[in-house]
Scaffold this active site. Structure first.
Site, short mmCIF file in Angstrom:
data_model
loop_
_atom_site.label_atom_id
_atom_site.label_comp_id
_atom_site.label_asym_id
_atom_site.label_seq_id
_atom_site.Cartn_x
_atom_site.Cartn_y
_atom_site.Cartn_z
N CYS A 179 -27.39 33.97 -1.49
CA CYS A 179 -28.60 34.77 -1.27
C CYS A 179 -28.81 35.73 -2.43
O CYS A 179 -29.93 35.90 -2.94
CB CYS A 179 -28.48 35.56 0.03
SG CYS A 179 -28.11 34.60 1.50
N LYS A 183 -24.98 24.89 -8.21
CA LYS A 183 -23.90 25.88 -8.25
C LYS A 183 -22.57 25.19 -8.02
O LYS A 183 -22.32 24.62 -6.97
CB LYS A 183 -24.16 26.95 -7.18
CG LYS A 183 -25.47 27.70 -7.41
CD LYS A 183 -25.75 28.73 -6.34
CE LYS A 183 -26.01 28.09 -4.99
NZ LYS A 183 -26.53 29.08 -3.99
N GLY A 218 -22.50 36.21 1.01
CA GLY A 218 -23.82 36.56 0.47
C GLY A 218 -24.05 36.16 -0.96
O GLY A 218 -25.10 36.47 -1.54
N THR A 219 -23.11 35.44 -1.55
CA THR A 219 -23.23 35.08 -2.97
C THR A 219 -24.52 34.31 -3.26
O THR A 219 -25.25 34.61 -4.21
CB THR A 219 -22.02 34.24 -3.41
OG1 THR A 219 -20.83 34.92 -3.08
CG2 THR A 219 -22.06 33.98 -4.90
#
Length: 264
Positions: free
Chosen positions: A209, A173, A206-207
Site C-alpha cells: 500500500c 515486486k 503495509g509495504t
C-alpha cells in the site's frame, strides 16, 4: 499549492496498511491525501478478522464528491473486494484525467484473501487497462496471470504477462525472492531494475500500500513514471528499515521515518 492525491482502498483498523497507510505516506511526501473507503476491515498485527465492503453507490458518491469539487492529480487503488467495486472504480478512473496507480490487492500480508475470485476477471479486463502503473507482488502476478516467479530472470515473463492486460507500466515486486529486494519496472519497451538491500526486519505490514501511494504522490508532483517509482522505492526502503513492533504479530513499516530524519 500541494498536489491532491486520492486513495480508493479499504480501511485497516490496525493502522498499518490500507487507507491509513496511504494517507500517512501522502502526508510524509508532501501531498494532500484524500480517501474513498471501499471496505472496512477488522484487522490487527495478527491478521484480518473480518471485512465488510461498502455498496458501489457509496464508493461512487465518495469519489465524485472529492474529484468534482477538489480535483485530483493522481489516484491510487487498493483493496476493491468484489467484481462490482472493481468495475465501478475502473469506470471512474477511465473518466478521470489523472495518472492511476493500481495495486491489485488480492492477499494480505498474513495470507487472508482480500479479493473475491469472481473479481479477478474484472481486474484483468476493466481495471488493469486504465492503470498508468500496476504494482502486483509475485502472489498477485500468479493470481492474475498464472505465471509463477521463482528467479529474478522470470520477472520479465511476469511483467509481460501483466502488460498483456493493458496497463501502461507494470512494477513487478520481487520482494518474495531471496537476496536483494529486486523489482522490475517495464512498459514492454523500457526496463528499469530497482534494487535495495533486504533488511532483517519482520515488521513489514503495509509495504505494498505504501509503495503504491508513494508512486502516486510522486506522479502527482509531475515526475515521469521511472523517476516516480525510483523515488517511491527509496522511501519505502527507508520505511521498511524503520518498521517497528506493534501488537503480537507483524508490525507496520514506519511511514514517518523521512520526516524525523529531516528534523535531525
Amino acid at each position: 499549492m500541494k498536489p491532491n492525491v486520492l486513495t480508493v482502498a479499504g480501511s485497516d483498523s490496525g493502522g498499518g496498511a490500507g487507507i491509513q497507510a496511504d494517507l500517512k505516506t501522502m502526508l510524509a511526501l508532501g501531498v494532500h491525501g484524500m480517501s474513498v473507503v471501499t471496505a472496512v476491515t477488522a484487522q490487527n498485527s495478527l491478521g484480518v478478522q473480518g471485512a465488510w465492503e461498502l455498496p458501489a453507490e457509496a464508493v461512487r458518491a465518495q469519489y465524485r464528491s472529492v474529484v468534482d469539487d477538489i480535483g485530483v492529480q493522481a489516484v491510487k487503488t487498493g483493496m476493491l473486494a468484489s467484481a462490482e467495486l472493481v468495475e465501478t472504480v475502473a469506470e471512474l478512473l477511465a473518466g478521470t484525467d489523472a495518472p492511476a496507480v493500481v495495486d491489485p490487492v488480492g492477499i494480505s500480508k498474513h495470507g487472508d484473501s482480500l479479493l473475491a475470485d469472481s473479481a479477478l476477471d474484472a481486474v484483468r479486463t476493466k481495471l488493469l487497462p486504465v492503470a498508468t502503473v500496476a504494482t502486483p507482488n509475485l502472489d498477485e502476478v500468479a493470481q492474475l496471470t498464472g505465471v509463477r516467479v521463482e528467479t529474478e530472470e522470470q520477472l520479465r515473463e511476469a511483467a509481460a504477462a501483466v502488460l498483456a492486460y493493458g496497463p501502461r507500466w507494470v512494477l513487478v515486486k520481487g520482494g518474495h525472492l531471496s537476496g536483494d529486494a529486486v523489482d522490475l519496472l517495464s512498459d514492454g519497451t523500457e526496463e528499469h531494475w530497482l534494487r535495495a538491500p533486504r533488511y532483517d526486519n519482520r515488521h513489514t505490514h503495509g509495504t505494498g500500500c505504501t509503495l503504491a501511494s508513494a508512486i502516486a504522490a510522486q506522479l502527482a508532483m509531475g515526475r515521469p513514471v521511472p523517476e516516480a517509482v525510483a523515488a517511491a522505492k527509496e522511501y519505502v526502503s527507508g520505511a521498511i528499515a524503520a518498521g517497528f513492533a506493534l501488537g503480537g504479530g507483524i508490525g507496520p513499516v514506519d511511514h514517518g521515518w523521512a520526516l524525523r530524519r529531516e528534523d535531525c
